[in-house]
Scaffold this motif. Structure first.
Motif, PDB file in Angstrom:
ATOM      1  N   PRO A 199       0.857  -1.205   0.000  1.00  0.00           N
ATOM      2  CA  PRO A 199       0.000   0.000   0.000  1.00  0.00           C
ATOM      3  C   PRO A 199       0.886   1.246   0.000  1.00  0.00           C
ATOM      4  N   LEU A 200       0.610   2.168  -0.909  1.00  0.00           N
ATOM      5  CA  LEU A 200       1.411   3.381  -1.035  1.00  0.00           C
ATOM      6  C   LEU A 200       0.528   4.591  -0.776  1.00  0.00           C
ATOM      7  N   SER A 201       1.047   5.553  -0.053  1.00  0.00           N
ATOM      8  CA  SER A 201       0.247   6.704   0.344  1.00  0.00           C
ATOM      9  C   SER A 201       0.377   7.841  -0.659  1.00  0.00           C
ATOM     10  N   ASN A 202      -0.438   8.865  -0.478  1.00  0.00           N
ATOM     11  CA  ASN A 202      -0.386  10.046  -1.357  1.00  0.00           C
ATOM     12  C   ASN A 202       0.563  11.098  -0.801  1.00  0.00           C
ATOM     13  N   HIS A 203       1.273  10.765   0.279  1.00  0.00           N
ATOM     14  CA  HIS A 203       2.224  11.717   0.850  1.00  0.00           C
ATOM     15  C   HIS A 203       3.412  10.953   1.426  1.00  0.00           C
ATOM     16  N   GLY A 204       4.450  11.686   1.734  1.00  0.00           N
ATOM     17  CA  GLY A 204       5.650  11.074   2.292  1.00  0.00           C
ATOM     18  C   GLY A 204       6.875  11.439   1.484  1.00  0.00           C
ATOM     19  N   ILE A 205       7.970  10.767   1.794  1.00  0.00           N
ATOM     20  CA  ILE A 205       9.247  11.017   1.125  1.00  0.00           C
ATOM     21  C   ILE A 205       9.753   9.716   0.516  1.00  0.00           C
ATOM     22  N   ILE A 206      10.095   9.768  -0.766  1.00  0.00           N
ATOM     23  CA  ILE A 206      10.684   8.627  -1.456  1.00  0.00           C
ATOM     24  C   ILE A 206      12.181   8.869  -1.578  1.00  0.00           C
ATOM     25  N   VAL A 207      12.987   7.969  -1.020  1.00  0.00           N
ATOM     26  CA  VAL A 207      14.444   8.116  -1.041  1.00  0.00           C
ATOM     27  C   VAL A 207      15.035   7.261  -2.161  1.00  0.00           C
ATOM     28  N   MET A 208      15.881   7.872  -2.961  1.00  0.00           N
ATOM     29  CA  MET A 208      16.618   7.154  -4.000  1.00  0.00           C
ATOM     30  C   MET A 208      18.105   7.294  -3.704  1.00  0.00           C
ATOM     31  N   GLY A 209      18.847   6.188  -3.900  1.00  0.00           N
ATOM     32  CA  GLY A 209      20.230   6.164  -3.457  1.00  0.00           C
ATOM     33  C   GLY A 209      21.266   6.393  -4.542  1.00  0.00           C
ATOM     34  N   ASN A 210      22.500   6.341  -4.112  1.00  0.00           N
ATOM     35  CA  ASN A 210      23.667   6.525  -4.973  1.00  0.00           C
ATOM     36  C   ASN A 210      23.738   5.441  -6.051  1.00  0.00           C
TER      37      ASN A 210
END
Length: 263
Positions: A199-210
């Protein structure tokens, strides 16, 4: 037809100095090239100087200012960072984007953010900014070691999206340490949970790495939703990982698809 000027050695040296981060910081300016990128930026920002062909000024219905330079194609080639110059080069002030930190729950209640943990490649960063713009993500938090968003290669790769996306460089660990518990933090990992089942929300922070090392352990400690983009079919030997910009596009698309389906 406007009279074409010669580009002085001083102007050539000045523009060239903005290719380096030190020069951009010292002058507070960055370089954008081409009708698309320059045009998009001019919708929200005023360039300090335009170096363009007379055809471009006429198409834009602009009268060159005292600071502007009208040039021939050959003159443009001398100053351009591109292999194939595109009618116009512009110098813009580097924006000072601000967002009150620590991030408050009220500011992030319906907002989706990206956070980049030491993304190094200018092409990847520019593409991610373009992806964010496409998927309606208007703010990206960048670690202090992430590539400079105003590098000419990054600006060019955004294809104008840098005009609509705020880039905020900050200590990501400190950002997450002061984040309200109600704001979810997502990250992509090879040992995460299948993104298509979560389940994915309509808010928050998505982190992408090196590109080489992924998300650093210090940042990973603050991620409470670990996601995996599965290969197909599962168990088949494939590439070790996805390019970070491609992974960002897939992740953002799935977040927005889930939002649409939940309505």
């Amino acid at each position: 037809m406007y009279f074409c000027n010669m580009i002085s050695k001083n102007l050539l040296k000045y523009v060239r100095s903005l290719e380096q981060k030190k020069g951009r910081r010292q002058e507070g300016l960055f370089v954008a090239e081409g009708p698309k990128v320059v045009g998009d930026l001019m919708e929200t920002m005023t360039p300090t100087r335009l170096i363009g062909m007379s055809e471009w000024f006429q198409q834009m219905h602009l009268t060159p200012r005292d600071t502007d330079v009208v040039v021939t194609d050959d003159e443009l080639r001398k100053v351009s960072f591109l292999q194939h110059p595109q009618q116009v080069i512009a110098l813009f002030p580097i924006p000072n984007h601000q967002l009150s930190l620590p991030l408050q729950e009220s500011e992030a209640a319906n907002e989706l953010f990206l956070a980049l943990d030491d993304v190094q490649d200018p092409g990847n960063l520019g593409t991610i900014i373009r992806i964010a713009d496409w998927f309606g993500i208007t703010t990206i938090f960048c670690s202090l070691n992430t590539a400079d968003a105003y590098n000419p290669k990054v600006v060019q790769a955004t294809m104008g999206s840098i005009a609509r996306v705020k880039l905020i460089y900050t200590d990501l660990v400190q950002l997450f340490q002061n984040l309200p518990d109600t704001i979810p933090v997502y990250g992509t990992f090879l040992n995460g949970n299948n993104i298509y089942h979560e389940p994915l929300s309509n808010h928050g922070i998505i982190v992408m790495g090196n590109e080489g090392n992924g998300i650093s352990p210090a940042v990973a400690a603050h991620i409470n939703h670990r996601l995996l983009i599965p290969n197909y079919p599962e168990g088949r030997i494939t590439a070790d990982s996805l390019n970070v910009a491609i992974a960002t596009a897939i992740t953002c698309a799935e977040f927005r698809r889930c939002l649409t389906c939940s309505r």
